[in-house]
Design an enzyme around this catalytic site. Sequence first.
Site, short mmCIF file in Angstrom:
data_model
loop_
_atom_site.label_atom_id
_atom_site.label_comp_id
_atom_site.label_asym_id
_atom_site.label_seq_id
_atom_site.Cartn_x
_atom_site.Cartn_y
_atom_site.Cartn_z
N ASP A 265 8.22 3.52 -1.29
CA ASP A 265 7.71 3.16 -0.74
C ASP A 265 6.25 2.36 -1.83
O ASP A 265 6.69 2.21 -2.48
CB ASP A 265 7.22 4.66 -0.98
CG ASP A 265 6.10 4.96 0.57
OD1 ASP A 265 5.21 4.05 0.90
OD2 ASP A 265 6.19 5.66 1.61
N HIS B 41 4.58 0.06 4.42
CA HIS B 41 4.32 0.05 2.92
C HIS B 41 5.40 0.15 1.87
O HIS B 41 7.05 0.38 1.67
CB HIS B 41 5.64 2.31 2.89
CG HIS B 41 4.28 3.09 3.73
ND1 HIS B 41 4.01 3.94 3.08
CD2 HIS B 41 4.21 3.76 5.54
CE1 HIS B 41 3.53 4.48 3.89
NE2 HIS B 41 3.50 4.60 5.12
N GLU C 93 3.78 2.86 10.04
CA GLU C 93 2.65 3.51 9.50
C GLU C 93 2.19 1.63 9.05
O GLU C 93 1.66 1.17 8.01
CB GLU C 93 1.81 3.90 8.67
CG GLU C 93 1.93 5.56 9.09
CD GLU C 93 1.66 6.32 7.58
OE1 GLU C 93 0.66 7.56 8.37
OE2 GLU C 93 2.00 6.09 6.74
C1 TNX Z 1 2.49 9.58 6.57
S1 TNX Z 1 5.08 10.24 8.08
C2 TNX Z 1 4.03 8.50 5.78
C3 TNX Z 1 3.86 8.86 4.93
C4 TNX Z 1 2.62 10.11 4.33
C5 TNX Z 1 2.80 10.93 4.67
C6 TNX Z 1 1.64 12.23 3.63
C7 TNX Z 1 5.23 8.96 7.28
C8 TNX Z 1 6.81 8.69 8.19
N1 TNX Z 1 4.14 8.24 7.14
O1 TNX Z 1 3.86 7.94 3.68
O2 TNX Z 1 3.01 10.68 2.56
O3 TNX Z 1 1.76 10.63 5.62
O4 TNX Z 1 0.75 11.46 3.27
#
Ligand code: TNX
Length: 541
Positions: free
Chosen positions: A194, A264, A331
Amino acid sequence: MHQLLLRFSLLALLATGIVSAQPSQPISEQPALIPLPLQYEQQMNQPGFLLTGGIKADTATSHSELGRAAIRALMAAGFEMHPEETEGNLRVVPINHINPEAYSLKITPQEILIGIAGPQALPAAAQTLAQAVVHDSAGQPALPAMHVDDYPALQHRGIMLDPSRHPISVKDTKRLLSLMARYKLNRLHWHLCDDQGWRIEIKKYPRLTAIGSKRPESSDWVNQKQKDGKPVEFFYTQNDIREVVEYAHSLGITIIPEIEIPGHACAAVAAYPELGNQDSPGFAPRVETGWGVFTHVMAPCDFTFRFIEDVLAEVCELFPRAPYIHIGGDEVPHDQWKSSPAAQAFMKQHAYTHESQIQDHFTHFCAQVLRKLGRRMVGWDEIMSAPQLPQDAIVMAWRSMGHARIAASRGHQVILCPIQSFYFNFSQGNDPADSFYTGLSGFDNINWQHILAFDTRINGGKVIGMQANLWSECIPCMRKLEYMLVPRICALAEKAWYYHSSSAPAAEHFGQRLQAHYPYFDSLQLNFRQEDGTPRLYTAR
Ligand code: TNX
């Protein structure tokens, strides 16, 4: 003469204490099984199978493939096994069932009879037996005289661990795998990279770990505006990975690794700037020390596509039993693609009109690479934005049950982990003691009752799994991780085992059963939240 001899040898065996089956004293205790088997019958106040001499497998059983696998599974579940005995008290037989994880148990004072539909049923059978160990009226460990018929509703019952945000050692990972196995969870989704750290050694790209596994400090987990000043350097060598994969396998757990593509990706881009959008203004990749969503995403260029092929090939080698590989996909901000002339040229070349199509391009590329490697693809629900997403892509629905329904309606298999109930990084309660352990806020008060009650129904049979995600931005140590996991892991296990079944056990009985598991948690020295909402802590931060 024959009888006399027999009696004599029996007496001799008794004298040396190795007679194979001696009944226990009557048993009045009822084991508190989680998940509860679909069918369970116990003969109350009857003698059961005495465990003081361990479990004995005769030579034939010890030499058969099934028998050997059963012995291994029972040992992994904690039983004392004696193979190669002249007289055994363990029998393993195949049964007919459409679900390969189906098993049956018939326990008498003389024998443990295990029926399995396939070898993958053995871990669950062994764990039911491990949970069924009670004491007879003389205080000796024994299995009650009982009959069990059981199988899970879902084939993927998992936990996601996030060693990227805060390291989780090999030793601790193995400890968590044992805990998962106890509750018949059979998938570890391993979030291996990440923004804040790349944690898996890749031979072809040594800088991923040489640079990408290090950060000078992190946002404090209590006050996120502050940095903690503590450097983090951590990754799993390929030998570590193999060790964990084999250990998981011995417990019946398959590990699904995740490589985050194309977002990420700060740690990866910091290690190899060629992976990034170098011509976008403000390009300055670094392994992130804060939490959130960051703009440094992968660039759609030859270097990156080759990187994806190479990394996924090494990953597939390290995880030979993973039927599907997770490619992330969540994201992904478009800022850099918008401002990078090279990314814009790429869009033009493919006649793309929106930056989201670059992400879709990555998704299709990953699917193609994995197909060549003989694996399926799983990704966060954002991968659904790709038109003509391959039918065999598995969607991990995290944003909502609505996203899960869309995936199912498009014919994809779905793994449920909606944030509203399956994010174990959120708190379990709002009492003062619990607030010490509060995670990221958002969907708080996710306690075991909430998980059991949460409506996860979807028609059409597309749901293949359910998992809890333990994002670890605010989980800097095992003590907290345990507290966030236990006992919610038990509720998840029961829900996944019974998914959609009308025979699901009532939630009010779950609390009672749960309490009977405290001695097990205590034996592992686990921090956990008790059923009445108060914490049971071994050490504080
Ligand atoms: C969203 S859920 C994310 C993570 C974070 C989490 C909590 C997801 C697929 N991605 O990168 O750790 O929220 O903050």
